[in-house]
Design an enzyme around this catalytic site. Sequence first.
Site, PDB file in Angstrom:
ATOM      1  N   GLY A  17      -6.268   8.138  59.447  1.00  0.00           N
ATOM      2  CA  GLY A  17      -7.157   7.079  59.930  1.00  0.00           C
ATOM      3  C   GLY A  17      -6.980   6.877  61.432  1.00  0.00           C
ATOM      4  N   GLY A 119       0.143   9.257  61.209  1.00  0.00           N
ATOM      5  CA  GLY A 119       1.067   8.403  60.463  1.00  0.00           C
ATOM      6  C   GLY A 119       1.862   9.209  59.461  1.00  0.00           C
ATOM      7  CG  ASP A 144      -1.146   1.053  57.570  1.00  0.00           C
ATOM      8  OD1 ASP A 144      -2.065   0.281  57.900  1.00  0.00           O
ATOM      9  OD2 ASP A 144      -1.320   2.047  56.841  1.00  0.00           O
ATOM     10  NE  ARG A 188      -2.512   4.113  51.948  1.00  0.00           N
ATOM     11  CZ  ARG A 188      -3.669   4.216  51.299  1.00  0.00           C
ATOM     12  NH1 ARG A 188      -4.782   3.768  51.845  1.00  0.00           N
ATOM     13  NH2 ARG A 188      -3.733   4.782  50.116  1.00  0.00           N
ATOM     14  NE  ARG A 292      -8.702   3.195  60.761  1.00  0.00           N
ATOM     15  CZ  ARG A 292      -9.026   3.745  59.572  1.00  0.00           C
ATOM     16  NH1 ARG A 292      -8.372   3.372  58.496  1.00  0.00           N
ATOM     17  NH2 ARG A 292      -9.948   4.663  59.502  1.00  0.00           N
TER      18      ARG A 292
HETATM   19  O1  F6P Z   1      -3.430   3.688  57.221  1.00  0.00           O
HETATM   20  C1  F6P Z   1      -4.367   3.002  57.960  1.00  0.00           C
HETATM   21  C2  F6P Z   1      -5.393   2.338  57.069  1.00  0.00           C
HETATM   22  O2  F6P Z   1      -6.289   1.626  57.891  1.00  0.00           O
HETATM   23  C3  F6P Z   1      -4.812   1.442  55.980  1.00  0.00           C
HETATM   24  O3  F6P Z   1      -4.365   0.214  56.465  1.00  0.00           O
HETATM   25  C4  F6P Z   1      -5.963   1.379  55.023  1.00  0.00           C
HETATM   26  O4  F6P Z   1      -5.539   1.133  53.700  1.00  0.00           O
HETATM   27  C5  F6P Z   1      -6.551   2.752  55.129  1.00  0.00           C
HETATM   28  O5  F6P Z   1      -6.154   3.290  56.360  1.00  0.00           O
HETATM   29  C6  F6P Z   1      -8.049   2.767  55.010  1.00  0.00           C
HETATM   30  O6  F6P Z   1      -8.479   4.085  55.042  1.00  0.00           O
HETATM   31  P1  F6P Z   1     -10.015   4.500  55.124  1.00  0.00           P
HETATM   32  O7  F6P Z   1     -10.478   4.283  56.518  1.00  0.00           O
HETATM   33  O8  F6P Z   1     -10.013   5.937  54.767  1.00  0.00           O
HETATM   34  O9  F6P Z   1     -10.762   3.656  54.154  1.00  0.00           O
END
Ligand code: F6P
Length: 367
Positions: A17, A119, A144, A188, A292
Amino acid sequence: MAKGKRVKRIGILTGGGDCPGLNAVIRGVTKPAHDNGLSVLGILDGFEGLVEARGKELYNKDVSGILAQGGTILGSSNKGDPFHWPENVEGKIKIVDRSEQALRNYEAWGLDALIAIGGDGTMHIAHKLSQMGMNVVGVPKTIDNDLQATDVTFGHDSAVFVVTEAIDRLHTTASSHHRVMVIETMGRYAGWIALHGGLAGGADILLLPEFPFEWDKVYEKVMQRHMMGKRFSIVCVAEGAKPKGGDLVVRAKDKKRTDPIQLGGIGELVAKKITENTGLETRYTILGHLQRGGSPTPYDRILSTKFGTYAIHLALKKRFGRMAALKGSEITSVKIEDAIAKQKLVTADNQGVQAALAVGISFGVEF
Ligand code: F6P
């Protein structure tokens, strides 16, 4: 790479991510790399680009002006694990191992080292690739903040900033309408974003994955505030939080990912249960990917730049199989295999947790 040979060409990719600060690391790697006579190949879309041989040369002009830009100029993916590659076979997804192809592309590109920014998942892949003979250097990213080997991962501070601002905004509307406001954060299986964002925003209740909560304790805290004349409450819940004896709330499953679970929805459940059991009007907000996106905070820009420049230093010194890490106020390095050995989770004796308790924040559980 032959003994005595200088590192002349490096590859760089961003895996998993995205988060604010990735571009600052790419800049922090590329500028000093060119100053040291190296060429830099930007691999596109994380490990997907490594398997599919998609990359582009990075020059100083490509990284100029990107320090404050969110996202990643290289693109990223959390579906491109070479060891868990989703192949479309007659309309069905079959998981296959494409790591040999990744190694062949690395060699065909003439790379002496690969800088993998990511990560936990990215570091697991990086470790397995280094066992196959690739020279890998890791840089720890994730909002995270759940990597044990570094005090902080870049991206976390920016996510906490977003949560804090959101809670500040929820405070004003919550107090006008005398409502309970539930805010769901990412993270997470780790509660760092909710803990730090909730502390900074002054939430009344924090629900974290590490401490399965009791429903009654949540209602009790909300009612206690109500009785005291505090006619609103803010509940900050991490997406991985769950009630004692209950299950995680899963939004979707995607087997193309190494971890197929997509979390999300606990905030809505918490809001519903509070309304049902206290009679108080409750609303929920899921912050999601707002955490993010956008520009990195000054802290993350500085950390990312330090990490990037340190990574190139590790590559030049041929200290492969290592990841840049922050220890106290110093950037150092740790073995990637040690970095992935343990996930960093919130513990009850953490000073943030203790400070929260001391100012009357409830975790929905008795410690
Ligand atoms: O690991 C970063 C993160 O943003 C987590 O906090 C979250 O659970 C996950 O990635 C979400 O992933 P995606 O963008 O694939 O839905």
